[in-house]
Each structure stands twice: as structure tokens, then as C-alpha cells.
Design a protein around this motif. Structure first.
Motif, PDB file in Angstrom:
ATOM      1  N   GLN A  75      25.095  71.270  35.474  1.00 13.77           N
ATOM      2  CA  GLN A  75      23.713  71.393  35.931  1.00 13.77           C
ATOM      3  C   GLN A  75      23.481  70.587  37.203  1.00 13.77           C
ATOM      4  N   VAL A  76      24.342  70.855  38.182  1.00 15.10           N
ATOM      5  CA  VAL A  76      24.264  70.210  39.477  1.00 15.10           C
ATOM      6  C   VAL A  76      24.412  71.295  40.554  1.00 15.10           C
ATOM      7  N   PRO A  77      23.706  71.213  41.677  1.00 15.05           N
ATOM      8  CA  PRO A  77      23.735  72.304  42.655  1.00 15.05           C
ATOM      9  C   PRO A  77      25.077  72.531  43.338  1.00 15.05           C
ATOM     10  N   TYR A  78      25.829  71.437  43.593  1.00 15.24           N
ATOM     11  CA  TYR A  78      27.013  71.575  44.431  1.00 15.24           C
ATOM     12  C   TYR A  78      28.244  70.960  43.769  1.00 15.24           C
TER      13      TYR A  78
ATOM     14  N   ALA B  67      26.879  67.472  50.481  1.00 18.32           N
ATOM     15  CA  ALA B  67      27.753  68.583  50.101  1.00 18.32           C
ATOM     16  C   ALA B  67      28.393  69.216  51.331  1.00 18.32           C
ATOM     17  N   THR B  68      27.611  69.385  52.385  1.00 22.75           N
ATOM     18  CA  THR B  68      28.143  69.968  53.623  1.00 22.75           C
ATOM     19  C   THR B  68      29.219  69.066  54.223  1.00 22.75           C
TER      20      THR B  68
ATOM     21  N   GLN C  92      36.519  70.597  59.433  1.00 25.50           N
ATOM     22  CA  GLN C  92      36.139  71.798  60.175  1.00 25.50           C
ATOM     23  C   GLN C  92      34.731  72.263  59.817  1.00 25.50           C
ATOM     24  N   GLU C  93      33.946  72.566  60.859  1.00 23.89           N
ATOM     25  CA  GLU C  93      32.676  73.246  60.654  1.00 23.89           C
ATOM     26  C   GLU C  93      32.934  74.746  60.534  1.00 23.89           C
TER      27      GLU C  93
END
Length: 376
Positions: A53-56, A213-214, A224-225
Motif C-alpha cells: 500500500q505504497v505508491p512507488y 521515486a524519480t 539516466q533521465e
């Protein structure tokens, strides 16, 4: 001597029980030939995020990488201090040192083996930037006071949840969160002996913060983007598709695995509670226990002798851990010690982990407990 070989962890027995599911999942990866970042990796990450139950959830190569990536994502600078327990596996201190940060060691609670929140505040200095809360042996640290202290001093909290995935932490107001999802970043390991385990190395990070997260995704993928455009210093840490396929199967059975471990632990508790020479593990009031290890404390300096006697009877056991961090040669001169670390040192001389796994028979366990009660 017991007629069957007793093991600390029966990986083969567990595989045989789920062989059809696991073989089918691995064959699908082989047929698809997407061995790196295949669709199973994304699928598993999504399922694990749903379970926690965590977004990322961002998979990576192993639990140690997860800790290093977490600290890199927090953008700590050389010389910054990170508070961690003196009684723990070395990985937390290792990544702190590798990044040029200073490990600040505090003592642990003698009942739960986890970092003692009451000892943390005295360790905070002007250079302190983060706390690593290691959820040892299967139950969560007491996170509510740790988070309150972190808020008061503007510190980050990283949860090392390699040994306690699936444990539930209950706050004083009744809220329940999974261990590893309470701090700013959680980390875990899928090493073969862990509660949720693959057939090699593997790990993951989890967070509710989109910005973190990003950063984590970028750092784990060479910074890397987008491909060949490196926005920040990173590393190469990814979960193999084959391992993700295995984990996705096992995740479906994690609650079952946990319940079996708890049943084994309860039988140990009942059989060993009358052993005057042993202190059985304490179950925290604020956390459920998933029993990655069943770790007793052996009184009166008898631990090593007891381990030898058990071995003679065909019973394996393990010492997690024989030396506290501040006694490790590599860390003696780079760590800062806060307060007295006598509890950590004493635990290293008294703890002994007994066999516990999902395939343990009642007959095997009866032999272990009968042997222990006779040797007391």
C-alpha cells in the motif's frame, strides 16, 4: 540424531511445493527473452506496491544497493552523519562509509534487538542528516517516536526492511502501516533466505514521495533521465526479469509463508519458555512479527558451547551477529559512537538463531526443542 537433515532454511522443499507455478513463470521469461527489464519486473513492482500500500516500488539489484541508492537519492554530502544501530548486519554501515558519510552508532533495545528510539536524540549533531532504522529479525522498529524525532530535527528516515517485509506497525492512534513504508524511503532484499525471496540477488526501494521515486529510478539506471542522457551520478542496479517472475509467484503466498513461520515461532515459545538458560524473543506490542529469524539469547556465556552441542545432534544454528559494528576493524576509526553500546556488545555474545522456515515439520521442531530442553 534426527533421521532427516534439518536445515536453517529449506529452499528446495519450498520450491518443490510451488514448482509448477515457478517453472511456468520462469519459462515465460525464457520464451520472451526479455531478460533485462522485462514486463515481469514492472508487474511484480506493481503487485508489491499494492501489497505494501505504497505508491512507488522501484526494484534493484540487491538489498545493499537499495540502501546505497536511498542515501544517494537523499543527496547527502561527504561528512554528513547517519545514525544507525551498532547491532546489525554491516550493509547499513557499509553504504554510509562508501558514500563518504559518517556512521553514528547507537545502542539497541535488548528485548527487540532494534535501534532504541530513546538513544537516538543524544546522537544528533549539527551534521546529522538521516537515521537508518533496521527492522531486525522480523519485526519493525518503534517508528512513531523515530519519525517524531526526525520531524523535530529535520532528518530523513531510511527503513532497512530486508528482514521484516510483511510486518505491520500500529501507531498510537490505531493507524496500521507496513514496515518499510513509514519513513521517507524503505528498502528491502530478496536474498534467497529472506521472507520474500528470489533465486539469486534482488532488492527494491519503496517511497510515497514522487520526487524521491524519480531520483531513485534514475540513480538505479546509471543516472539516466532518458537513454544516454545522464542527469546525475548513478549506478547499474536492476532486478533480473527471471527473479521478478519468481518473486511475483512467491508474493501471492507471502501471507501463507508468514503464518507458517508464526506457527513455528509459537511452538518454540511454548516449548522453550521454561528453559532457564534461554531468553525467547519478545513480540513487540506495536509490530507484528514475521520471524525471518527465531533468535534466542543464551545466558551465562553458554552460547558457543550450546551451538556446538546442537551441531553434534545434527541441529544447525546461526549467530547473527558475532561482532557489533564498532568492533569491526573497517569501522573502528570512521564511526562516531554515541553513548554506551554495551547492549549491542552483549547481544553479539549471547544471540543464537534456531532453524525456522516454511517447510519445517512438527517432528523436526519437536526434536530441536526436546534436545534444547535436555541440554538446559
Amino acid at each position: 540424531m534426527f533421521e532427516e537433515q534439518i536445515q536453517m532454511v529449506d529452499l528446495h522443499g519450498q520450491y518443490l511445493r510451488f514448482k509448477e507455478e515457478i517453472d511456468e513463470a520462469m519459462q515465460a521469461v525464457i520464451d520472451g527473452c526479455a531478460f533485462i527489464n522485462g514486463p515481469q519486473v514492472k508487474t511484480f513492482a506493481g503487485h508489491l506496491a499494492g501489497y505494501l500500500q505504497v505508491p512507488y516500488v522501484i526494484p534493484c539489484g540487491n538489498g545493499t544497493d537499495a540502501l546505497q541508492i536511498a542515501l544517494m537519492a537523499l543527496e547527502l554530502q561527504p561528512g554528513d552523519e547517519v545514525i544507525l544501530p551498532a547491532f546489525t548486519y554491516i550493509a547499513a554501515a557499509e553504504v554510509v562509509a562508501l558514500l563518504g558519510l559518517t556512521p553514528v552508532l547507537v545502542d539497541v533495545d535488548p528485548r527487540t534487538f532494534n535501534i532504541d528510539p530513546r538513544k537516538i536524540e543524544a546522537a544528533v549533531s549539527g551534521r546529522t542528516k538521516a537515521i537508518v532504522a533496521v527492522h531486525l529479525f522480523g519485526q519493525s522498529c518503534d517508528m512513531e517516536p523515530i519519525m517524531a524525532l526526525a520531524d523535530a530535527y529535520h532528518l530523513y528516515v531510511v527503513e532497512d526492511n530486508a528482514q521484516s517485509i510483511g510486518a505491520d506497525y500500529t501507531f498510537s492512534d490505531g493507524r496500521v502501516r507496513k514496515a518499510g513504508t513509514i519513513g521517507h524511503i524503505g528498502t528491502t532484499s530478496f536474498f534467497p533466505s529472506k521472507p520474500l525471496a528470489c533465486y539469486g540477488d534482488g532488492g527494491a526501494l519503496m517511497t510515497s514521495d514522487e520526487v524521491l521515486a524519480t531520483r531513485i529510478r534514475m540513480i538505479a539506471n546509471h543516472g539516466q533521465e532518458c537513454k544516454y542522457h545522464h542527469k546525475r551520478i548513478g549506478c547499474n542496479s536492476r532486478l533480473d526479469t527471471l527473479q521478478a517472475a519468481v518473486l511475483d509467484v512467491k508474493l501471492k503466498h507471502l501471507e501463507e509463508f508468514t503464518e507458517v513461520r508464526r506457527q513455528v515461532a509459537s511452538r518454540y515459545d511454548e516449548a522453550l519458555s521454561s528453559c532457564d538458560s534461554l531468553i525467547i524473543p519478545v513480540r513487540s506490542t506495536f509490530s507484528t512479527h514475521v520471524y525471518h529469524q527465531y533468535t534466542v539469547q543464551v545466558k551465562d556465556g553458554y552460547r558457543n558451547a550450546l551451538q556446538h552441542l546442537l551441531k553434534e545432534q545434527g541441529i544447525p544454528s546461526m549467530i547473527y551477529y558475532p561482532l557489533p559494528v564498532h568492533h569491526q576493524e573497517a569501522y573502528r576509526h570512521i564511526s562516531r559512537i554515541s553513548g554506551c553500546l554495551d547492549i549491542s556488545a552483549r547481544l553479539c555474545e549471547s544471540v543464537l538463531s534456531l532453524p525456522i522456515h516454511t517447510e519445517m515439520s512438527s517432528e523436526q521442531q519437536q526434536y530441536i526443542t526436546d534436545t534444547l530442553t535436555k541440554l538446559k
